[in-house]
Design a protein around this motif. Structure first.
Motif, PDB file in Angstrom:
ATOM      1  N   ALA A   1      46.353  48.302  39.073  1.00  0.00           N
ATOM      2  CA  ALA A   1      46.603  47.075  39.830  1.00  0.00           C
ATOM      3  C   ALA A   1      45.575  46.842  40.936  1.00  0.00           C
ATOM      4  O   ALA A   1      45.285  45.714  41.302  1.00  0.00           O
ATOM      5  N   SER A   2      45.012  47.925  41.471  1.00  0.00           N
ATOM      6  CA  SER A   2      44.106  47.781  42.624  1.00  0.00           C
ATOM      7  C   SER A   2      42.668  47.432  42.227  1.00  0.00           C
ATOM      8  O   SER A   2      41.838  47.177  43.096  1.00  0.00           O
ATOM      9  N   VAL A   3      42.384  47.406  40.933  1.00  0.00           N
ATOM     10  CA  VAL A   3      41.015  47.113  40.484  1.00  0.00           C
ATOM     11  C   VAL A   3      40.680  45.653  40.768  1.00  0.00           C
ATOM     12  O   VAL A   3      41.465  44.755  40.480  1.00  0.00           O
ATOM     13  N   LYS A   4      39.513  45.435  41.391  1.00  0.00           N
ATOM     14  CA  LYS A   4      39.105  44.062  41.705  1.00  0.00           C
ATOM     15  C   LYS A   4      38.415  43.433  40.484  1.00  0.00           C
ATOM     16  O   LYS A   4      37.864  44.147  39.641  1.00  0.00           O
ATOM     17  N   LEU A   5      38.405  42.115  40.460  1.00  0.00           N
ATOM     18  CA  LEU A   5      37.782  41.387  39.346  1.00  0.00           C
ATOM     19  C   LEU A   5      36.307  41.788  39.196  1.00  0.00           C
ATOM     20  O   LEU A   5      35.801  41.939  38.084  1.00  0.00           O
ATOM     21  N   SER A   6      35.627  41.983  40.344  1.00  0.00           N
ATOM     22  CA  SER A   6      34.205  42.344  40.312  1.00  0.00           C
ATOM     23  C   SER A   6      33.984  43.682  39.600  1.00  0.00           C
ATOM     24  O   SER A   6      33.063  43.819  38.794  1.00  0.00           O
ATOM     25  N   GLU A   7      34.871  44.654  39.851  1.00  0.00           N
ATOM     26  CA  GLU A   7      34.746  45.963  39.181  1.00  0.00           C
ATOM     27  C   GLU A   7      35.095  45.835  37.707  1.00  0.00           C
ATOM     28  O   GLU A   7      34.434  46.400  36.839  1.00  0.00           O
ATOM     29  N   MET A   8      36.139  45.075  37.442  1.00  0.00           N
ATOM     30  CA  MET A   8      36.602  44.909  36.065  1.00  0.00           C
ATOM     31  C   MET A   8      35.495  44.352  35.176  1.00  0.00           C
ATOM     32  O   MET A   8      35.320  44.757  34.048  1.00  0.00           O
ATOM     33  N   LEU A   9      34.745  43.384  35.726  1.00  0.00           N
ATOM     34  CA  LEU A   9      33.748  42.679  34.907  1.00  0.00           C
ATOM     35  C   LEU A   9      32.307  43.088  35.219  1.00  0.00           C
ATOM     36  O   LEU A   9      31.375  42.568  34.604  1.00  0.00           O
ATOM     37  N   GLY A  10      32.125  43.987  36.189  1.00  0.00           N
ATOM     38  CA  GLY A  10      30.775  44.426  36.549  1.00  0.00           C
ATOM     39  C   GLY A  10      29.935  43.290  37.133  1.00  0.00           C
ATOM     40  O   GLY A  10      28.772  43.112  36.788  1.00  0.00           O
TER      41      GLY A  10
ATOM     42  N   GLU B   1      29.208  40.636  40.880  1.00  0.00           N
ATOM     43  CA  GLU B   1      29.066  40.795  42.326  1.00  0.00           C
ATOM     44  C   GLU B   1      30.320  40.370  43.104  1.00  0.00           C
ATOM     45  O   GLU B   1      30.757  41.049  44.012  1.00  0.00           O
ATOM     46  N   HIS B   2      30.862  39.211  42.754  1.00  0.00           N
ATOM     47  CA  HIS B   2      31.983  38.649  43.531  1.00  0.00           C
ATOM     48  C   HIS B   2      33.268  38.571  42.699  1.00  0.00           C
ATOM     49  O   HIS B   2      33.196  38.310  41.500  1.00  0.00           O
ATOM     50  N   SER B   3      34.400  38.715  43.383  1.00  0.00           N
ATOM     51  CA  SER B   3      35.682  38.612  42.667  1.00  0.00           C
ATOM     52  C   SER B   3      36.138  37.156  42.615  1.00  0.00           C
ATOM     53  O   SER B   3      37.277  36.815  42.958  1.00  0.00           O
ATOM     54  N   LEU B   4      35.239  36.301  42.220  1.00  0.00           N
ATOM     55  CA  LEU B   4      35.525  34.856  42.172  1.00  0.00           C
ATOM     56  C   LEU B   4      35.366  34.340  40.745  1.00  0.00           C
ATOM     57  O   LEU B   4      34.364  34.617  40.078  1.00  0.00           O
ATOM     58  N   LEU B   5      36.386  33.610  40.311  1.00  0.00           N
ATOM     59  CA  LEU B   5      36.374  33.007  38.975  1.00  0.00           C
ATOM     60  C   LEU B   5      36.285  31.491  39.137  1.00  0.00           C
ATOM     61  O   LEU B   5      37.162  30.888  39.781  1.00  0.00           O
TER      62      LEU B   5
ATOM     63  N   ALA C   1      29.338  35.201  40.404  1.00  0.00           N
ATOM     64  CA  ALA C   1      30.775  35.029  40.126  1.00  0.00           C
ATOM     65  C   ALA C   1      30.970  35.092  38.608  1.00  0.00           C
ATOM     66  O   ALA C   1      30.022  35.315  37.861  1.00  0.00           O
ATOM     67  N   THR C   2      32.203  34.888  38.157  1.00  0.00           N
ATOM     68  CA  THR C   2      32.406  34.696  36.735  1.00  0.00           C
ATOM     69  C   THR C   2      32.979  33.289  36.540  1.00  0.00           C
ATOM     70  O   THR C   2      33.265  32.590  37.509  1.00  0.00           O
ATOM     71  N   ALA C   3      33.131  32.867  35.287  1.00  0.00           N
ATOM     72  CA  ALA C   3      33.649  31.519  35.017  1.00  0.00           C
ATOM     73  C   ALA C   3      34.237  31.495  33.615  1.00  0.00           C
ATOM     74  O   ALA C   3      33.920  32.350  32.784  1.00  0.00           O
ATOM     75  N   ALA C   4      35.082  30.510  33.398  1.00  0.00           N
ATOM     76  CA  ALA C   4      35.660  30.340  32.059  1.00  0.00           C
ATOM     77  C   ALA C   4      35.629  28.864  31.680  1.00  0.00           C
ATOM     78  O   ALA C   4      35.665  27.992  32.550  1.00  0.00           O
ATOM     79  N   ILE C   5      35.569  28.636  30.383  1.00  0.00           N
ATOM     80  CA  ILE C   5      35.460  27.263  29.886  1.00  0.00           C
ATOM     81  C   ILE C   5      36.625  27.017  28.917  1.00  0.00           C
ATOM     82  O   ILE C   5      36.936  27.885  28.112  1.00  0.00           O
ATOM     83  N   PRO C   6      37.300  25.869  29.011  1.00  0.00           N
ATOM     84  CA  PRO C   6      38.400  25.626  28.063  1.00  0.00           C
ATOM     85  C   PRO C   6      37.859  25.323  26.663  1.00  0.00           C
ATOM     86  O   PRO C   6      36.962  24.482  26.515  1.00  0.00           O
ATOM     87  N   ALA C   7      38.398  26.000  25.671  1.00  0.00           N
ATOM     88  CA  ALA C   7      37.977  25.741  24.284  1.00  0.00           C
ATOM     89  C   ALA C   7      38.200  24.269  23.934  1.00  0.00           C
ATOM     90  O   ALA C   7      37.435  23.683  23.164  1.00  0.00           O
ATOM     91  N   LEU C   8      39.222  23.666  24.550  1.00  0.00           N
ATOM     92  CA  LEU C   8      39.555  22.268  24.220  1.00  0.00           C
ATOM     93  C   LEU C   8      38.498  21.267  24.694  1.00  0.00           C
ATOM     94  O   LEU C   8      38.562  20.090  24.353  1.00  0.00           O
TER      95      LEU C   8
ATOM     96  N   ALA D   1      43.324  40.638  43.203  1.00  0.00           N
ATOM     97  CA  ALA D   1      42.162  41.254  42.540  1.00  0.00           C
ATOM     98  C   ALA D   1      40.972  40.301  42.543  1.00  0.00           C
ATOM     99  O   ALA D   1      39.826  40.719  42.406  1.00  0.00           O
ATOM    100  N   GLY D   2      41.277  39.023  42.698  1.00  0.00           N
ATOM    101  CA  GLY D   2      40.220  38.023  42.696  1.00  0.00           C
ATOM    102  C   GLY D   2      40.818  36.665  42.993  1.00  0.00           C
ATOM    103  O   GLY D   2      42.030  36.524  43.190  1.00  0.00           O
ATOM    104  N   VAL D   3      39.946  35.666  43.037  1.00  0.00           N
ATOM    105  CA  VAL D   3      40.383  34.298  43.329  1.00  0.00           C
ATOM    106  C   VAL D   3      39.863  33.380  42.231  1.00  0.00           C
ATOM    107  O   VAL D   3      38.694  33.475  41.834  1.00  0.00           O
ATOM    108  N   SER D   4      40.729  32.512  41.752  1.00  0.00           N
ATOM    109  CA  SER D   4      40.326  31.513  40.759  1.00  0.00           C
ATOM    110  C   SER D   4      40.303  30.151  41.454  1.00  0.00           C
ATOM    111  O   SER D   4      41.312  29.727  42.020  1.00  0.00           O
ATOM    112  N   ALA D   5      39.149  29.482  41.447  1.00  0.00           N
ATOM    113  CA  ALA D   5      39.029  28.189  42.140  1.00  0.00           C
ATOM    114  C   ALA D   5      38.452  27.141  41.200  1.00  0.00           C
ATOM    115  O   ALA D   5      37.426  27.385  40.556  1.00  0.00           O
TER     116      ALA D   5
END
Ligand SMILES: Cc1cc2nc3c(=O)[nH]c(=O)nc-3n(C[C@H](O)[C@H](O)[C@H](O)COP(=O)(O)O)c2cc1C
Length: 315
Positions: free
Chosen positions: A3-12, A14-18, A39-46, A191-195
């Motif tokens: 539970a304590s793993v940050k998004l940045s560590e999980m994905l290798g 720099e920032h825990s920002l999605l 940061a990381t990012a995601a795109i909707p398949a739709l 673990a991170g922030v999604s904005a």
């Protein structure tokens, strides 16, 4: 996943920002810019009409950077392309899949053996416990301050509740437009922030200049919930047009939605029609525009680059 793993560590990264997935808004330029800024990012398949276009977008991102990124799948019956999109996400080996609006079991079954992480949008503890038991890698706590289909409960309450009762990392989604807000969620144990909203009025974003200008002109007090477009509460800017058409499904639709046999079809019809309206509003200017945004609109004062906003939020 601890539970304590940050998004940045999980994905290798720099920032825990999605940079959150946004229907009609997210594009490859925004994702690539976010990844390049750490940061990381995601795109909707739709956001892609055909599988070919979807594959092309994922290939373009992969070729531009080797940093981790994800896709978003709507996993309920409103998305008839769900299984095909899942197969493509698996074939293209994205780093993670964000599931929303349904049961993620099929995504978890297909992705986990491939090492693709699954993050599930949740709006309450009950749903969070369910997806945790199914094997989700992280939760995204969608609070009532989020743009899009927001949750019913504020992250003031939801986030600590999920952190306390769940054993996987919890990413906080909703309302973030400043470095202080980003830091506050991280300090609370997220673990991170999604904005999402804060990234709509960017140079890379494909939406019309009128939509971007509206984000600059309107503030948090102008955001209202409308069930008119998707049948579910959706955050929209309370423009004169929205005030004119109202924010509730009409009586006939409400009546039909209560009919067990017809409900599914009416939902699909309302959803399809609402999404067409949003698409028109996102890319062309008209008096009849309905623009989706959350209260984080308060912090949009100009059109900036995605990388600049990433730096400001995480700086
Ligand atoms: C214009 C817009 C479109 C969105 N579309 C989606 C979507 O397609 N799928 C999804 O899971 N969430 C969607 N969301 C929600 C975001 O992924 C994210 O949870 C939300 O933007 C976070 O709150 P914020 O807008 O206050 O930053 C959307 C949000 C906005 C503002």
């Amino acid at each position: 996943m601890q539970a304590s793993v940050k998004l940045s560590e999980m994905l290798g990264i720099e920032h825990s920002l999605l940079v959150a997935p946004m229907f009609l808004v997210s594009n490859t330029a925004m994702v690539i810019a976010a990844l390049k800024a750490g940061a990381t990012a995601a795109i909707p398949a739709l956001n892609y009409r055909t599988d070919q276009e979807f594959r092309k977008a994922l290939t373009e991102i992969r070729q531009a950077t080797d940093k981790a990124f994800g896709v978003n799948l709507i996993v309920n019956s409103s998305n008839p392309y769900y299984m095909r999109q899942l197969s493509t996400a698996c074939a293209m080996k994205v780093d993670f899949v964000i599931t929303s609006l349904g049961n993620p079991v099929k995504v978890i079954e297909r992705c986990k053996p491939l090492g693709i992480r699954v993050f599930c949008d949740v709006v309450n503890l009950e749903h969070a416990k369910k997806v945790e038991a199914l094997g989700a890698d992280a939760l995204i706590a969608v609070g009532s301050e989020a743009g899009g289909h927001c949750g019913p409960v504020s992250n003031t309450y939801l986030l600590p509740e999920l952190i306390k009762h769940c054993d996987i990392p919890v990413i906080a989604a909703g309302g973030v437009g400043t470095a202080a807000q980003y830091r506050q969620y991280i300090d609370q144990g997220a673990a991170g922030v999604s904005a999402g909203t804060i990234f709509i009025a960017t140079e890379e974003s494909p939406v019309s200049k009128e939509y971007k200008q509206a984000l600059i002109n309107y503030g948090a007090k102008d955001i209202v919930l409308s069930t008119k477009l998707s049948g579910m509460p959706l955050t929209v800017i309370n423009t004169p047009y929205v005030q004119k058409i109202g924010t509730r499904a009409n009586r006939l639709e409400q009546f039909l939605q209560r009919n067990k046999r017809l409900r599914r079809y009416i939902k699909m019809m309302v959803y399809g029609r609402g999404m067409k309206k949003l698409e028109k509003a996102a890319f062309s200017a008209s008096y009849q525009s309905v623009w989706v945004a959350g209260p984080a609109v308060e912090h949009i004062h100009s059109i900036r680059a995605v990388g600049q906003i990433v730096n400001e939020l995480t700086g």
